[in-house]
Structure formats: C-alpha cells, structure tokens
Design an enzyme around this catalytic site. Sequence first.
Site, PDB file in Angstrom:
ATOM      1  CE  LYS A   1     -27.829  20.568  15.643  1.00 27.74           C
ATOM      2  NZ  LYS A   1     -27.844  21.012  14.234  1.00 27.74           N
TER       3      LYS A   1
ATOM      4  CG  HIS B   1      14.362   7.255  36.996  1.00 30.21           C
ATOM      5  ND1 HIS B   1      12.993   7.123  37.154  1.00 30.21           N
ATOM      6  CD2 HIS B   1      14.902   7.053  38.222  1.00 30.21           C
ATOM      7  CE1 HIS B   1      12.720   6.847  38.427  1.00 30.21           C
ATOM      8  NE2 HIS B   1      13.860   6.803  39.090  1.00 30.21           N
TER       9      HIS B   1
END
Length: 325
Positions: free
Chosen positions: A140, A272
């Site tokens: 932080k 595919h």
Amino acid sequence: MMRGKKIRSALLSVYYKEGLEKIVKKLDELGIKIISTGGTHKFISDLGIQAEKVEDITSYPSILGGRVKTLHPKIFGGILARTSNKSDIKQLDEYDIPLIDLVIVDLYPFIDTVASGASEQEIIEKIDIGGISLIRAAAKNFKDVICVSSMNQYDEFLNILSNNNGDITLENRKNFASKAFAISSHYDTAIFKYLNQDFEDIEFRESFDKVSTLRYGENPHQKGYFFGDLEQLFDKLHGKELSYNNLLDVDAAVNLMNEFKNDDPTFAILKHNNACGLAQRETIYQAYIDALAGDPQSAFGGVLIANTKIDNSTAKEIHKLFCEV
C-alpha cells in the site's frame, strides 16, 4: 515514475530461507539496517551478520504460539508512514518508531498444506496473518516502501539492489506492490475455496499463479496465454508450443471422445472445433484410416484423439500425417 529512494532499513521475516543469503549479504554490504523475527533472525545471525530483533523494538515477545510476532504499531507504523507527511514523521519521532523502507516477507504454505492432506487444525495454523498484513501494508505504501513478497522475486530484486547501489525507483516499488497484491489475492482465494467446501456459498473465486505463453492467439498476429498448470495437462513429446486454437481443438476433441469412452475402437480428427473425420471400427488402425478418409485435406495440422491406446502399426500410419496434437 522514476524517483529513486535509498533503502536504509529492512524488515525480513520469511518462512522459506532459500536464496535469502545473497540478499542479506548485499543489504549488509550496503550498510542497510536489518530487523527480523525468530527463525529469520537466527538465519541472519548464523551468517555472521547483525540484525535487530522485532521484539527489541516492540518490547513484546512472540506470543500465542507464534501467531502474533510483528502485529504492533512500532512495526506497522514504520512501514505505513508517509515520508512526505509532516504529521506522520512527527508521530514516528513521538513514539520512537523506526522507518522501514524494505519488507521481505513470504507466507505460510497454506496451499501445500491443504494438498498434503493435513488435518484441519494444521491447515488453519497455516493461514498467515502477520505475513499477509506486512505484505499489504508495504505494498500500500509503495511510494516509500518496496515489498518483496516471494522468494521467486529474489533474483529480480537483488539485481535492482546491486545495479543501483540500494537506490529503488518508484516504478520498481509500484511493480513489486502489484506483485504483492497478486500474491495476497491468490492466497486469500485458496483459503476461501478451502473453507467454502463445507458451505458451497454461490461465489466464484479463481486464481492462477502459473501462466504459459502460447504460440499465438486466435490469429497468428495475436498473443495467447494459458492460465493454469499446462504441464500437468499435457506430456510434450516433441514439436512446437501449443496455440490458442490448438487448445480449443483439444477441448472439443476430449468432449467428443467422452461420448465413445467405453465403445469399440474410435478415432477422431478435429480442425477448428469441428470433426473432419470420425470412425468406429474393430481395430484402432482401421478406425484411424477411415477417420482420415473423411477429409484427408482438412486433417493436415489437426488434433487427433482416440478412445484407446495407439498400437505400433497405427502410430506408424499417423506418423505420415502432420498433426498438432
């Protein structure tokens, strides 16, 4: 983004000591004050390097069987203080709190403990509190502190430390803060998933700390990534890296072949996401020959799958065709 900050004081508290020695020696070489806890302090002292104990700063020993070591204002105040804030600095002086601008900490091995089949009590004790709090606090306050939150970051950090003589840029600090929150997020997700096994709250939480770069994405000019342990799914015998489309075809192939799991020898060739050939015959060899006959042109570069082991004669026949998987 490139403002540098010299490290003057470091807090080290780690579970894993592998790779730490080089960093400790570099910190000592640069004259950086080291503060540490329990086993980490012993590790540093055994190297012949001086380090201050956390309890000497807090005036509190490690308590509750080690559950509380660093959770104290004199530690977290030093990490969270904003050096550009006059009020923060005044309070540090008032309460005799040392500034800390490097935090090296890792977490108890919660995920590994769960995977080992340990008891619930053993698992609960591996839920880190102090470590995760140190990581979040240091990350932080990345404008003033750099947080090294995993031994996997040691080499990168050591290079930065060595190349810049202990001077760390804001960009480096922010980058390591990002890594730190990724680690804390992954850790908390694992804890939630473990505890939620008994309750099944309708919440979706998933986190992956492993990623593989695919050969390309949906198209050759696009990037593709697989999040998860790809090596656990596949044994690579030879050939190029998989592409995104390869993985889609593999998924389609597995789903298709699941419908023939306990049937006679069945062979399928996909391209595919579509089956360009599928056959079920008395032998896997004949099943492959007839599956290939369905569309031999489209089969080139396809994904091959069967519901049984491939024998030698079939393997030799398959070898004549270029396939991806």
